[in-house]
Design a protein around this motif. Structure first.
Motif, PDB file in Angstrom:
ATOM      1  N   GLU A 133       0.869  -1.183   0.000  1.00  0.00           N
ATOM      2  CA  GLU A 133       0.000   0.000   0.000  1.00  0.00           C
ATOM      3  C   GLU A 133       0.902   1.228   0.000  1.00  0.00           C
ATOM      4  N   VAL A 134       0.619   2.182  -0.864  1.00  0.00           N
ATOM      5  CA  VAL A 134       1.324   3.461  -0.878  1.00  0.00           C
ATOM      6  C   VAL A 134       0.384   4.489  -0.245  1.00  0.00           C
ATOM      7  N   GLY A 135       0.745   4.951   0.955  1.00  0.00           N
ATOM      8  CA  GLY A 135      -0.123   5.844   1.704  1.00  0.00           C
ATOM      9  C   GLY A 135       0.355   7.278   1.659  1.00  0.00           C
ATOM     10  N   GLY A 136      -0.575   8.204   1.356  1.00  0.00           N
ATOM     11  CA  GLY A 136      -0.258   9.618   1.374  1.00  0.00           C
ATOM     12  C   GLY A 136      -0.817  10.280   2.617  1.00  0.00           C
ATOM     13  N   HIS A 137      -0.031  11.166   3.264  1.00  0.00           N
ATOM     14  CA  HIS A 137      -0.449  11.841   4.496  1.00  0.00           C
ATOM     15  C   HIS A 137      -0.131  13.332   4.395  1.00  0.00           C
ATOM     16  N   THR A 138      -0.967  14.148   5.006  1.00  0.00           N
ATOM     17  CA  THR A 138      -0.767  15.602   5.001  1.00  0.00           C
ATOM     18  C   THR A 138      -0.768  16.131   6.432  1.00  0.00           C
ATOM     19  N   ASP A 139      -0.467  17.430   6.558  1.00  0.00           N
ATOM     20  CA  ASP A 139      -0.668  18.092   7.850  1.00  0.00           C
ATOM     21  C   ASP A 139      -2.109  18.579   7.923  1.00  0.00           C
ATOM     22  N   ASP A 140      -2.452  19.409   8.921  1.00  0.00           N
ATOM     23  CA  ASP A 140      -3.854  19.823   9.100  1.00  0.00           C
ATOM     24  C   ASP A 140      -4.141  21.209   8.527  1.00  0.00           C
ATOM     25  N   VAL A 141      -3.205  21.756   7.739  1.00  0.00           N
ATOM     26  CA  VAL A 141      -3.437  23.052   7.115  1.00  0.00           C
ATOM     27  C   VAL A 141      -4.401  22.852   5.944  1.00  0.00           C
ATOM     28  N   GLY A 142      -5.508  23.607   5.910  1.00  0.00           N
ATOM     29  CA  GLY A 142      -6.518  23.439   4.876  1.00  0.00           C
ATOM     30  C   GLY A 142      -7.671  22.594   5.374  1.00  0.00           C
ATOM     31  N   SER A 143      -8.644  22.391   4.505  1.00  0.00           N
ATOM     32  CA  SER A 143      -9.842  21.641   4.903  1.00  0.00           C
ATOM     33  C   SER A 143      -9.574  20.145   4.897  1.00  0.00           C
TER      34      SER A 143
END
Length: 635
Positions: free
Chosen positions: A561-571
């Motif tokens: 599985e290739v998982g993408g993660h972000t920070d909480d900036v934005g909706s």
């Protein structure tokens, strides 16, 4: 008429004679005897005795011009330039016509105190009025032409004696430092005979402690050990041993390793092809210990600087001469490669300089060659012999040996701040050990790669040692991808952003856990890059993804599985969409490299799985990541 000669004539006419002019033929026998004995002492290199005898001759005959002329020449040989100038000025007042035999020595004395322009004018006048061409005068003119042009650009130089903890009445030279600047090793000639290594450690207040002998089995009472260099991690010492039992030539290069207990093993001859029947000396290791630089006697030049690279089989390759920007028809010696692995310092008398051996530096070019050598300038370089300069990892603190007026005896070790134009890159480092993620006591020998993110150029490629220990240098001003890999394990990925490091002084201690390849193992890819709020892969990501591709090709039954993660900036919605698109971009790249699409499952997690608080930029950077999770794995 030359204005300097006019000045000399003025000295004669204005000062008046204070003593009757006496030559050797008209001197008293006692003065002649003292002069003759002084000449014999000069031939036997007993210069202090010669000066004393000349003083006796002058005391007997105050106007003894031959004695003053010899005093000028002898004082220059002793590098007592002010005394030589004083003797010459007395000679001028006595008889300006008798100055010619001492004129070139006087010019050298003027050069020795930095009066290059006056010296050049006198040498030009000497050459113009000489009936026979003088090779010595012509060579001095070449040096003085260079010095006059460079003297207007005199460089800052304020050397400081390192004090009684390091220096003694015996000569100390060849300083060498570890990358943490906490260990200093140097050579000391004990009682003027036996060369041994001494070591000093910095205490908690950053003062150098009393130097102590490195001891046996490296130091010996029967042989001389010298011209050493300690590796940046402090684990390996390379040095010169002359006339050792079993040696291949007059001087060979040896090495010793430090054990986990802090003891040095019995020195080992580096053997062929490093050592030969010729003279090999003054070794220096690159910071990754993959390249050895050293000076070697050559039939077509006095000595040149060579390099040898460590081969995959653990043997050293055939030495190669460094290029024409470094080596000349003269002598090149004392190579020192800085921790940045890009700046080389060395000594040469074949490149244009002030006279004798001067210290130069050269920068490694993009194609791996060495750029034009630059003279370090006056007063670091003088008309005398300069060599053996090293620069600490901070890029500005330099060390060298000199017998300046404040020395404790003979050669002492001095430190000084190197002026900015001649500095290497300030260099930090990451060190630690590699271990099995399931058992910290199981240390691993692994491959460690450091890559310039901007260019993809491989900066270092080394192995951790048998205890899993490693050290990798990090020159500031670049961003680095850091990868550790071992067959049967997932590789480890990290990133060091030093492009805007500024005055950062901290280095990194990082122990590397490697995960065995099995189901549910997760690899965080720290070197996958996107522009802000974009999902197009940046080219700097490709080297890291190519490693993942290679891993999957080596394990054809692996699905992930290739998982993408972000920070909480934005909706929340935007972050979820962005993370899914980034995961798909990674999958598309890997498919383009030959990985079957069914083996790759893209999934976006948005901001739902943070690994650090989103309250700081550092925390948000950790949360913006790509993860590689093994779903199924069979051999």
């Amino acid at each position: 008429m030359n204005k300097v000669l006019l000045l000399l004539i003025c000295l004669v006419t204005c000062a008046g004679l204070h003593a009757q002019v006496v030559t050797y033929e008209t001197a008293k026998k006692k003065a002649q005897k003292s002069f003759d004995e002084a000449q014999m002492a000069v031939r036997e290199y007993k210069l202090e005795d010669a000066v004393s005898l000349l003083q006796d001759a002058i005391k007997t005959e105050p106007g003894f011009t031959d004695a003053y002329g010899q005093m000028v020449i002898t004082s220059v040989e002793m590098r007592k330039y002010k005394e030589a100038i004083n003797s010459f000025e007395v000679l001028v007042r006595l008889d300006s016509a008798s100055t010619r035999p001492a004129m070139l020595a006087y010019c050298k004395a003027l050069s020795g105190v930095g009066r290059f322009k006056e010296a050049l004018e006198l040498v030009n006048a000497y050459i113009a009025t000489n009936k026979v061409k003088s090779a010595k005068a012509e060579a001095l003119k070449v040096n003085l032409d260079f010095a006059v042009n460079m003297a207007q650009q005199a460089v800052p130089f304020q050397p400081h004696n390192m004090g009684d903890s390091i220096n003694t009445k015996d000569p100390e030279y060849f300083p060498s430092l570890t990358i943490d600047n906490k260990t200093l090793i140097f050579t000391r000639r004990v009682n003027g005979r036996n060369e041994d290594f001494y070591v000093s450690e910095k205490d908690d207040s950053s003062r150098w402690g009393p130097a102590v002998s490195i001891g046996q089995p490296v130091n010996s009472s029967s042989f001389n050990e010298g011209a050493q260099n300690i590796s940046q991690d402090g684990k390996m010492l390379v040095f010169t041993g002359c006339d050792f039992p079993g040696g291949r030539g007059s001087c060979d290069i040896y090495y010793t390793l430090k054990t986990q207990e802090g003891l040095w093993i019995e020195p080992i001859n580096m053997g062929a092809p490093i050592n030969s029947r010729d003279w090999e000396s003054q070794p220096c290791l690159s910071p990754d210990k993959q390249t050895l630089y050293f000076a070697k006697e050559t039939p077509d030049a006095g000595s040149d600087i060579f390099m040898s690279q460590l081969q995959p089989n653990g043997k050293w390759g055939v030495p190669e001469r460094l290029g024409p920007n470094i080596n000349t028809k003269g002598r090149e010696t004392t190579p020192f490669i800085h921790a940045d692995n890009q700046t080389l310092y060395f000594a040469s008398n074949g490149l244009q300089g002030y006279g004798g051996m001067d210290i130069f530096y050269s920068r490694r070019q993009a194609d791996g060659s060495w750029g034009p050598a630059t003279n370090l300038g006056y007063p670091i370089n003088t008309i005398d012999e300069e060599a053996s300069l090293v620069v600490a990892s901070d890029g500005k603190t330099a060390y060298y040996a000199s017998d300046r007026a404040d020395s404790r005896g003979e050669l002492d070790i001095y430190s000084f701040e190197l002026y900015p134009a001649a500095r290497p890159l300030k260099t930090l480092y990451v060190r630690g050990f590699v271990h099995d993620a399931k058992n910290i006591n199981r240390r691993l020998i692994a491959n460690i790669e450091l890559t310039d993110v901007a260019t993809g150029f491989n900066i270092a490629n080394i192995k951790s040692d048998e205890y899993g220990n490693y050290l990798v240098t990090l020159p500031v001003g670049k961003d680095y991808a850091f990868n550790v890999n071992k067959k049967g394990f997932l590789f480890y990925s990290d990133n060091f952003s030093l492009k805007n490091a500024g005055d950062q002084d901290s280095s990194y201690e990082k122990n590397i856990p490697l995960q065995t390849i099995d189901s549910a193992a997760v690899l965080v890819l720290h070197n996958i890059f996107f522009d802000s709020k974009q999902y197009v892969l940046k080219p700097q990501s490709f080297p890291e993804l190519d490693r993942v591709v290679a891993l999957m090709k080596d394990n054809p039954m692996m699905t992930t599985e290739v998982g993408g993660h972000t920070d909480d900036v934005g909706s929340d919605y935007d972050n979820m969409q962005l993370s899914e698109r980034r995961a798909k971009a990674v999958v598309q790249y890997m498919v383009s490299k030959g990985i079957e699409e069914w083996r790759l499952q893209p999934k976006g997690y948005g901001e739902t799985m943070p690994v650090a608080p989103n309250t700081t930029e550092a925390g948000r950077a950790e949360n913006r990541r790509t993860e590689f999770k093994i779903l199924c794995f069979t051999y």
